[in-house]
Design a protein around this motif. Sequence first.
Motif, mmCIF file in Angstrom:
data_model
loop_
_atom_site.group_PDB
_atom_site.id
_atom_site.type_symbol
_atom_site.label_atom_id
_atom_site.label_comp_id
_atom_site.label_asym_id
_atom_site.label_seq_id
_atom_site.Cartn_x
_atom_site.Cartn_y
_atom_site.Cartn_z
ATOM 1 N N TYR A 1 54.162 16.298 -58.821
ATOM 2 C CA TYR A 1 53.985 17.036 -57.555
ATOM 3 C C TYR A 1 52.796 16.518 -56.772
ATOM 4 O O TYR A 1 52.802 16.477 -55.543
ATOM 5 C CB TYR A 1 53.784 18.526 -57.838
ATOM 6 C CG TYR A 1 55.053 19.235 -58.252
ATOM 7 C CD1 TYR A 1 55.959 19.660 -57.290
ATOM 8 C CD2 TYR A 1 55.338 19.464 -59.588
ATOM 9 C CE1 TYR A 1 57.125 20.313 -57.654
ATOM 10 C CE2 TYR A 1 56.499 20.107 -59.968
ATOM 11 C CZ TYR A 1 57.396 20.525 -59.000
ATOM 12 O OH TYR A 1 58.545 21.159 -59.360
ATOM 13 N N GLU B 1 53.575 19.776 -48.951
ATOM 14 C CA GLU B 1 54.931 20.156 -48.556
ATOM 15 C C GLU B 1 54.857 20.977 -47.284
ATOM 16 O O GLU B 1 54.245 22.039 -47.268
ATOM 17 C CB GLU B 1 55.574 20.997 -49.656
ATOM 18 C CG GLU B 1 55.657 20.283 -50.987
ATOM 19 C CD GLU B 1 55.946 21.253 -52.133
ATOM 20 O OE1 GLU B 1 55.694 22.467 -51.992
ATOM 21 O OE2 GLU B 1 56.438 20.777 -53.173
ATOM 22 N N GLN C 1 59.916 21.589 -50.855
ATOM 23 C CA GLN C 1 59.737 22.102 -52.210
ATOM 24 C C GLN C 1 60.911 21.727 -53.105
ATOM 25 O O GLN C 1 60.735 21.382 -54.264
ATOM 26 C CB GLN C 1 59.582 23.622 -52.165
ATOM 27 C CG GLN C 1 58.318 24.031 -51.445
ATOM 28 C CD GLN C 1 58.388 25.448 -50.923
ATOM 29 O OE1 GLN C 1 59.319 26.191 -51.227
ATOM 30 N NE2 GLN C 1 57.398 25.822 -50.127
ATOM 31 N N ASP D 1 60.699 18.055 -54.058
ATOM 32 C CA ASP D 1 59.660 17.790 -55.037
ATOM 33 C C ASP D 1 60.051 18.253 -56.421
ATOM 34 O O ASP D 1 59.724 17.599 -57.421
ATOM 35 C CB ASP D 1 58.353 18.466 -54.607
ATOM 36 C CG ASP D 1 57.737 17.746 -53.422
ATOM 37 O OD1 ASP D 1 58.409 16.836 -52.893
ATOM 38 O OD2 ASP D 1 56.611 18.084 -53.026
ATOM 39 N N SER D 2 60.764 19.383 -56.508
ATOM 40 C CA SER D 2 61.124 19.802 -57.861
ATOM 41 C C SER D 2 62.168 18.857 -58.429
ATOM 42 O O SER D 2 62.151 18.552 -59.624
ATOM 43 C CB SER D 2 61.575 21.263 -57.889
ATOM 44 O OG SER D 2 62.745 21.399 -57.134
#
Lengths: 558, 305
Positions: free
Chosen positions: B29, B35, B41, B44-45
């Motif tokens: 991250y 973000e 989000q 990124d996950s």
Amino acid sequence: MTHDSSENITEDREPQNESENNWRRYFSFSTDHKVIGVQYMVTTFIFFLIGGLLAMLIRAELITPQSNVLDRPLYNGLFTLHGTIMIFLWIIPFNAGISNYLVPLMLGARDMAFPLLNAISFWILPPSGILLISSFLLPNGTAQSGWWSYPPISLQIPPGQPINGEFIWIVSIVLIGISSIMGAVNFVTTIFWMRAPGMTFFRMPVFVWSVLSAQLLQLINLPSLTGALILLLFDLSFGTQFFKPLENGDPIIYQHLFWFYSHPAVYIMALPAFGIFAEVLPAFSRNPLFGYRSLAVASLGIAVVSIFVWVHHMFTSATPSWMRILFMFTSMLVAVPTGVKAFGWTATVWKSKLHLETPMLFAMGGAAMFLLGGVTGVMLAAVPFDIHVHNTYFVVGHFHYIVFNTITMAIFAAIYYWFPKITGRMYAEGWGKVHFWLTFIGANLTFFPMLPLGLQGMVRRISSYDPRYQGWNVIASLGGFLLGVSILPFIANMIGSLLYGQRAVNNPWHATGLEWQTTSPPPRDNFEEIPVVKRPPYDYGDPKYSVIEPSDYHQGEK
Amino acid sequence: MSRFLEYLLIAGYIAVLLVVSHWIGQQAYSWMPPEATAEAQKVDSLFSFLTSIGAFIILGLVGMMVYSVLFFRAPKNDYSEGHPSRGDIKLEFLWTAAPTLLVLWLAFQGFNIYQQLNILGLQQVVHLHTPLEEPVYAASSDDKPKGAAETIDVFVKQWDWSFRYPNNFTSNELHLPVNRRTRLNMHAKDVLHSFYVPEFRLQQYIVPGRDIDLVVTPTRTGQYKLKDALFSGTYFALMDADVHIESLEQYNQWLSQTQHQPTTIKNQAVAEYTQPPKTFFKSGWYTVAPEQRAIANERKVMNDT
Ligand code: HEM
Ligand SMILES: [Cu+2]
């Protein structure tokens, strides 16, 4: 099997008066596949040096955030020619060269199926390369639209100049393509019809399997690029509108045609490298290649799947959702056959008796770095992530981990490994190791920083950048210069060993494979007598290859 | 017994690997810029997940190679075999099946997240001017534009961005109200360009002759940079624009204030075209000339496309 046909060919060959040590034959229109192979390898290596110099200029510009070394059109010309040279004049034709040298030997054939065609394929290459590079001398310089040459940007040329960089670029790439197609016809025919008696498909070395797969891709996909470039040439010079968006053309169609070839091109480059790993790793770990059949078949598997993934270069090109999703799935599937390869290599090395000579160092180093290249590739296949890093340095880092850290490392492994066979002399081991360590460290220093840079959003193809990206860029540039230096011990070693190296025995590595059963260097027709193949490949358990030959071939540098 | 020990060691190694690769995945991250959209989000996950899996594979295999280099060396001049095993059907099946399942899992994960992005509005809608291609690209049922509170027109050309707001006010700064779905209606004039704000985690090519919609929902106030990500010619590197994400009040205030005080701005490409920087190598090769636009903020309908 088809051994008779290869003997017929002997009849209508040029006379056998070419003596072994006559260097002039390397400058002649020879039809001997070994001479042609060496011609390819040496010529493309010179192009590699030129492409490398351009890369170092690019890296010199990128040491500082401002644009202060090269003016912008020049910078754009440099990365365009760097990419073009490295792909079309270094890796792809080098592979054609090493395959030319090895495939007939590995199959137990006397030559390629069409020796004359073979010579023609090679001789198209140097003029095309020189033509391409000579475009630096044009008043308005080389092509500047990147090696993708996307329209409409590639159609923006100096008014009133029919001969411009872009024009030359298209003509030379089309010519190189013609040479590749001729080569591909020759390779596929040779592998199908010129095998020695007993050389069944499942006794062929994995290197030959991977050459077969790569050359099939050339045959199937290259016409798409040639077609696209010819249409582009018409748009550029003859006023057609195939790709002009403001005149009813569609630039996106060009991208489809382009990537339909240029994605598989990655495997045309990588498959022979995988083949080299499959030869070198078993020889230096004294183990049979683990899972030989799956590795052989995986080569074809990679080729087949890679035909259906080209849209992953176009996820953001106004591509509809269904297409994005479909090509995400197919792209990820490539990881399966490539994974099989990587597991097979690791299992071959596991519980073995390792000999860490230079070819083995390059092979293991290359295989290890391939893991990072492959993993970042799977990441890029995931649409949502690609939409973030597309056209950033993350992509540049990923593909250099493949094209340099894997494929070029494999090429070095191959050069050291087959050097004794090709030249009849041993190289200097100590200098080989120096070369390996400089290259391995330099390669990681150069290309690893590109991954974090891309994640942070540094766009590719820019000649000046936001100062916050400077740290990693300095490391990458210094690494790039180290890579430049690393080539010097290699060149010295090659030339020195060629002239003064110790005489090599026929099989210095105690390797299996037909090429090791003939003399070093092999005679004009490869074998005194066409061998009959009776055993599986990679027979390292067999005592025949485990006996130490009475010679002091190994201490090359002593 | 020693076999048992070996399995135990391997199991231990795998356990350590799992912990380490999970940790690396969490680090992922922090490798990216902040973000600034709801989409970011999700992306990124996904990246964190891909990083964990990738780290596991790389560390696992590199670990085996390094172990081999350390412990399986042959004595000099010993060219006897390592071990004669040529393969193991069970193992080979396992390492074909496992990656197949793994990549299917990764692909479905990617698919899921892609769906969520779509709901958020990532999906672009392509309208065409040329009737010729209508059947291929025409908006299909799932290609309906998502509802958006604002629509801003984005005009891009070599080498300049400009934005037209709903009140017909045009600026070279992109201002977006926070937490509002805003549709960007994008038009390219000359060549392909690509809309890219790293903090938004999205990128979209803009094709001349097509109107391309992108709906974004910024979630974090601040100032960012919009870049052209697709190479667009000589002054490509200079092609960026400021992006401001601000509260609705500030946004409205900016809209009404700035239009009364037009300012001249310097287009970087134009500046460099007229006064090239002193570089060590000078080629003087041809370049397309950038167009000057004297007024930065103006209230006028542009006929750019
Ligand atoms: C086997 C060798 C190599 C191959 C096949 C290769 C291939 C490529 C390609 C295809 C591009 C893209 C050009 C474009 O965007 O149009 C590129 C860009 C680049 N390469 Fe290489 N390259 C190789 C070696 C190197 C080396 C040794 C360096 C560093 C010294 C290097 C540094 C760069 C840089 C800095 C870029 C520019 C990236 C950008 O602005 O997009 N490359 N290379
Ligand atoms: Cu691809």
